[in-house]
Motif scaffolding. Structure first.
Motif, mmCIF file in Angstrom:
data_model
loop_
_atom_site.group_PDB
_atom_site.id
_atom_site.type_symbol
_atom_site.label_atom_id
_atom_site.label_comp_id
_atom_site.label_asym_id
_atom_site.label_seq_id
_atom_site.Cartn_x
_atom_site.Cartn_y
_atom_site.Cartn_z
ATOM 1 N N GLU A 1 0.833 -1.197 0.000
ATOM 2 C CA GLU A 1 0.000 0.000 0.000
ATOM 3 C C GLU A 1 0.869 1.250 0.000
ATOM 4 N N ALA A 2 0.439 2.227 -0.780
ATOM 5 C CA ALA A 2 1.071 3.546 -0.796
ATOM 6 C C ALA A 2 -0.025 4.591 -0.636
ATOM 7 N N SER A 3 0.230 5.579 0.205
ATOM 8 C CA SER A 3 -0.747 6.650 0.409
ATOM 9 C C SER A 3 -0.008 7.976 0.495
ATOM 10 N N PHE A 4 -0.750 9.046 0.262
ATOM 11 C CA PHE A 4 -0.175 10.387 0.323
ATOM 12 C C PHE A 4 -1.114 11.269 1.133
ATOM 13 N N GLU A 5 -0.557 11.948 2.142
ATOM 14 C CA GLU A 5 -1.363 12.751 3.061
ATOM 15 C C GLU A 5 -0.987 14.223 2.962
ATOM 16 N N VAL A 6 -2.006 15.065 2.945
ATOM 17 C CA VAL A 6 -1.837 16.512 3.040
ATOM 18 C C VAL A 6 -2.650 16.967 4.249
ATOM 19 N N LYS A 7 -1.971 17.578 5.222
ATOM 20 C CA LYS A 7 -2.645 18.019 6.437
ATOM 21 C C LYS A 7 -2.561 19.530 6.553
ATOM 22 N N LEU A 8 -3.711 20.150 6.846
ATOM 23 C CA LEU A 8 -3.798 21.598 6.960
ATOM 24 C C LEU A 8 -4.169 21.980 8.383
ATOM 25 N N ARG A 9 -4.103 23.269 8.650
ATOM 26 C CA ARG A 9 -4.572 23.759 9.939
ATOM 27 C C ARG A 9 -6.064 23.465 10.078
ATOM 28 N N GLY A 10 -6.560 23.592 11.310
ATOM 29 C CA GLY A 10 -7.958 23.268 11.551
ATOM 30 C C GLY A 10 -8.209 21.774 11.589
ATOM 31 N N GLU A 11 -7.150 20.984 11.938
ATOM 32 C CA GLU A 11 -7.269 19.522 11.995
ATOM 33 C C GLU A 11 -7.924 18.987 10.725
ATOM 34 N N THR A 12 -7.444 19.476 9.582
ATOM 35 C CA THR A 12 -7.984 19.081 8.286
ATOM 36 C C THR A 12 -6.936 18.282 7.529
ATOM 37 N N LYS A 13 -7.342 17.135 6.990
ATOM 38 C CA LYS A 13 -6.384 16.349 6.219
ATOM 39 C C LYS A 13 -7.081 15.602 5.094
ATOM 40 N N LEU A 14 -6.315 15.353 4.040
ATOM 41 C CA LEU A 14 -6.757 14.591 2.881
ATOM 42 C C LEU A 14 -5.742 13.485 2.641
ATOM 43 N N VAL A 15 -6.222 12.235 2.536
ATOM 44 C CA VAL A 15 -5.341 11.091 2.318
ATOM 45 C C VAL A 15 -5.866 10.302 1.127
ATOM 46 N N LEU A 16 -4.991 10.042 0.169
ATOM 47 C CA LEU A 16 -5.324 9.231 -1.001
ATOM 48 C C LEU A 16 -4.374 8.044 -1.031
ATOM 49 N N GLY A 17 -4.936 6.818 -1.154
ATOM 50 C CA GLY A 17 -4.097 5.632 -1.105
ATOM 51 C C GLY A 17 -4.535 4.564 -2.081
ATOM 52 N N ARG A 18 -3.616 3.637 -2.333
ATOM 53 C CA ARG A 18 -3.884 2.499 -3.215
ATOM 54 C C ARG A 18 -3.248 1.258 -2.599
ATOM 55 N N GLU A 19 -4.036 0.175 -2.515
ATOM 56 C CA GLU A 19 -3.557 -1.084 -1.950
ATOM 57 C C GLU A 19 -3.727 -2.205 -2.963
ATOM 58 N N GLN A 20 -2.657 -2.952 -3.189
ATOM 59 C CA GLN A 20 -2.686 -4.180 -3.985
ATOM 60 C C GLN A 20 -2.434 -5.339 -3.027
ATOM 61 N N ALA A 21 -3.308 -6.353 -3.057
ATOM 62 C CA ALA A 21 -3.223 -7.396 -2.041
ATOM 63 C C ALA A 21 -3.429 -8.774 -2.653
ATOM 64 N N PHE A 22 -2.965 -9.771 -1.909
ATOM 65 C CA PHE A 22 -3.198 -11.176 -2.226
ATOM 66 C C PHE A 22 -3.776 -11.837 -0.985
ATOM 67 N N GLU A 23 -4.727 -12.744 -1.178
ATOM 68 C CA GLU A 23 -5.361 -13.427 -0.052
ATOM 69 C C GLU A 23 -5.624 -14.877 -0.428
ATOM 70 N N LEU A 24 -5.181 -15.796 0.423
ATOM 71 C CA LEU A 24 -5.482 -17.211 0.254
ATOM 72 C C LEU A 24 -6.574 -17.567 1.247
ATOM 73 N N PHE A 25 -7.781 -17.830 0.731
ATOM 74 C CA PHE A 25 -8.923 -18.105 1.600
ATOM 75 C C PHE A 25 -9.567 -19.416 1.172
#
Length: 745
Positions: A523-547
């Motif tokens: 997973e990779a994500s990118f965060e931008v945080k501003l004053r006023g406890e404001t933040k924007l996070v965009l991420g992408r996850e590639q996964a494998f699962e054996l079920f």
């Protein structure tokens, strides 16, 4: 990547103590003097106190507050002065905080609901061990919050002390006065005390934390950087005997799902909790027929398609105090496993370099299923300081029931290697015997290497649990695995409205004991945080699962937006789009991949200082994919299931002690029975609670709960339950009254 083998982890655990442990440089020293006239709030509101070295009570003033966030080392953005003194009974701290009155964030709220407000706080490391501390916090109106702080753990806000905080808004800011009784603290038995201290001011609109002394993010940890507090002489908490008798009445009408039939029940319970202090530093708690009721309801969570158990935090009074004394890196003592105790005894505290936690208790709940037997439970936790800011510890727990038993032992260490690098390790062993006498043994290893800095954070964690590892009192989601996880966060802190920006990279691998890959997440994500406890996070996850022996490749695109820019409005929005595995297909159908959508929306309104409205909406949907549909499914995308959860919550604070809370919950699960076996549910409920809380030991609760579900009884011999379209049947109605009173001798 091949799995990491046991010898590597064992080597780390053995060799880590030999690595050089670096101590932090000593901070400034604050020398205070005893006062014969405790400071009063009015003295500072009226401006009688001067901002120089002392006020007219003899309190020492400090005013060089510096930011830890967002501008590490910059002066506080608003003038702040704190005055510190003490007398025979209390430590006094008065904060004089300058600010524009229209910008100050302060609401009259329930105890510990201060996260959206401006605040001031006092940290006290009373044993000067540079690891443990008390935290006392207040918003500008005197609404309290307190916690136990332990380096390497989350702050434990379940701690509830009896102390005073008075606050008042002024034409040029606000003033808050703390009076912290020594009888509620634990410290060494000595004529002269040397403590650690830190004072902090929070300015929410600026995302700002400003401390005295200056605490930097360039050094790992908070408590090791505290200033030294001297001048405290001839003080003691005394034996401080306390008793909290309580009484509770509950009347209920509910639907018995097994019979099925409607039943009524009532419960009248009285009990007593007793607390005493041994040699100033140890706390002994005893309880008879203890109060294990949970007044506050759990927060809603989506659980219908989860593979593993979902964690719900402990909220019952007896367990939450000093819970941190039993914590280990892998959670081996999770008190929610104890459902209905009858009596218990607990010892917690410090003895020289040792931290001690011990509990003995029974659990009456298993007797409902196992021949009226009670489970006997015991746990002991010891931790010793090693050098500066490092520890070694052990935990042992035991649970016996009807001839069966579960024994767990663990050894762990936390080593400060440099100013920014910390190593944590744990070795575990379990033995379980069932009622027939058959037994099994298991083992586990844990290692974590942590870098905590201002511009770079790194965590590498390895966990190895054998298939027969079992801890009946712990919270362990999965056994029979080897897991390796890494998290790398790079941070840039520009000046201006953007206070933090940077990427985070996460990798996770799970293998079974034969080296077969079970899970992989990149997973990779990118965060931008501003004053006023404001933040924007965009991420992408590639996964494998054996079920269920079926391999699946999945992905998720993630978007998160949070903001507290306005005083009266806070919001959170989360969106997850991608693919997911249907873990609950119909019987006879293999699991398959579907298109997934998950969303969460939270809004908090504060239209008036006494009123708070919280809105929470959770949504999850899974639909079939044309290239991965199960046999017989339509080729076009078809809904597998949809889960919706809505919660509306109102809090009104009449006074600091009296409050009313109302909750309305609504949930609906729709599914295609040919594609999923999740239960089709449609339910709603109401929860009312009137609280009069004088202090954490003296309180009155009056509550009413009623829940409705889409169920009905089909007459017959025997009768049966069936699902209807609408939630019109009351499946659980309850009225309860609870009263407790703190007696201090």
């Amino acid at each position: 990547m091949p799995p990491i083998r046991d010898p590597l982890v064992l080597s780390l655990l053995i060799l880590a103590p030999a690595i050089g442990v670096v101590a932090q440089e000593p901070g400034p020293t604050l020398h205070i003097v005893r006062t014969s006239r405790p400071p009063e709030l009015q003295d500072f509101v009226s401006g009688a106190a001067s901002p120089d070295r002392t006020d007219n009570s003899g309190a020492v003033a400090v005013n060089d507050f510096r930011q830890r966030d967002p501008g590490d080392g910059n002066p506080a953005s608003a003038p702040t002065t704190a005055y510190v003194t003490y007398d025979d009974a209390n430590l006094y701290v008065v904060f004089v905080c300058k600010d524009a009155p229209t910008l100050v964030r302060a609401a009259l709220a329930k105890r510990e609901e201060t996260t959206a407000d401006d605040a001031v706080a006092v940290y006290l490391d009373t044993f000067r061990d540079r690891k443990h501390a008390y935290l006392f916090l207040s918003n500008p109106l005197g609404v309290q919050a307190d916690a136990l702080v332990t380096e390497g753990q989350d702050d434990d806000y379940s701690f509830d002390g009896v102390w005073q905080a008075d606050g008042r808004l002024t034409p040029d800011g606000y003033v808050v006065r703390f009076a912290i009784p020594f009888r509620n603290l634990r410290f060494p038995r000595a004529p002269a005390q040397t403590w650690g201290i830190a004072l902090v001011r929070y300015i929410r609109r600026n995302n700002e934390e400003s401390y005295w002394p200056y605490l930097t993010k360039r050094i790992a940890g908070l408590v090791p950087q505290f200033a030294t507090l001297e001048g405290l002489r001839d003080i003691s908490p005394g034996r401080n005997p306390q008793a909290i008798p309580y009484g509770a009445f509950t009347g209920a009408r509910f639907l018995d799902m097994e019979t099925p039939a409607f039943r009524t029940a009532s419960d009248r319970r009285v009990g007593l909790d007793f607390k005493g202090v041994i040699r100033d530093a140890l706390t002994l708690d005893a309880t008879v027929n203890p109060d294990f009721s949970q007044v506050e309801s759990d927060e809603p969570q989506v659980t219908i398609n989860e593979r593993f158990e979902v964690f719900f935090p402990e909220k019952r009074p007896f367990f939450i105090e000093n819970a941190g004394y039993f914590q280990t890196p892998v959670n081996l003592f999770f008190s929610r496993r104890i459902a209905d105790p009858g009596a218990g005894l607990r010892l917690t505290g410090k003895a020289g370099p040792w931290a001690v936690g011990a509990i003995g208790i029974d659990d009456r709940a298993p007797g409902q299923a196992v021949a009226s037997e009670q489970a006997r439970i015991g746990a002991v936790r010891l931790e010793r300081e090693v050098g500066h800011e490092s520890t070694v510890g052990m935990l042992a727990s035991d649970r016996t029931l009807a001839g069966g038993a579960n024994h767990v032992v663990s050894a762990d260490t936390r080593l400060t290697l440099t100013k920014t690098w910390i190593f944590t390790g744990q070795a575990m062993a379990t033995h379980t015997r069932d009622t027939s006498g058959a037994g099994s043994s298991g083992s586990g290893w844990y290692a974590n290497l942590l870098h905590d800095g201002r511009n770079l954070d790194y965590s590498g964690t390895y966990l190895d649990l054998s298939p027969s590892f079992e801890t009946q009192l712990g919270y362990v989601k999965r056994v029979g695995i080897r897991e390796f996880e890494q998290v790398l966060e790079l941070v840039r802190r520009p000046k201006g409205p953007v206070v933090k920006v940077g990427p985070t990279f996460t990798t996770l691998f799970d293998w079974d004991r034969d080296g077969r890959l079970l899970d992989r997440s990149l997973e990779a994500s990118f965060e931008v945080k501003l004053r006023g406890e404001t933040k924007l996070v965009l991420g992408r996850e590639q996964a494998f699962e054996l079920f269920a022996d079926h391999p699946f490749d999945t992905y998720l695109t993630k978007l998160t937006l949070e903001s507290e820019w306005l005083k009266w409005l806070a919001g959170t929005a989360k969106l997850r789009l991608g693919t997911a595995v249907n873990h609950k297909p119909p019987k006879g159908t293999a699991p398959y991949l579907g298109d997934a959508a998950k969303g969460e929306l939270g809004l908090t309104f504060r239209p008036a200082p006494r009123l708070r409205l919280d809105h929470t909406f959770l949504y999850e949907r899974l639909t079939t994919r044309p290239d991965a549909s199960p046999p017989g499914a339509p080729l076009s995308p078809t809904r597998v299931f949809t889960d919706r959860i809505l919660r509306e919550k109102l809090n009104y604070q009449f006074t600091r002690a009296l409050s009313l809370r109302a909750i309305v919950d609504y949930a609906m699960v729709n599914r295609d029975s040919t594609l999923s076996r999740v239960d089709r549910q449609h339910r709603w409920g109401v929860d009312l609670l009137l609280t009069y809380l004088v202090n954490p030991g003296t309180a009155l609760y009056v509550g009413y709960r009623d829940g409705y579900e889409n169920l009905a009884i089909l007459p017959g011999s025997p009768p049966a339950l069936y699902r209807t379209d609408d939630p019109t049947t009351s499946v659980g109605r309850q009225v309860f009254l609870k009263f407790s009173y703190l007696l201090q001798f």
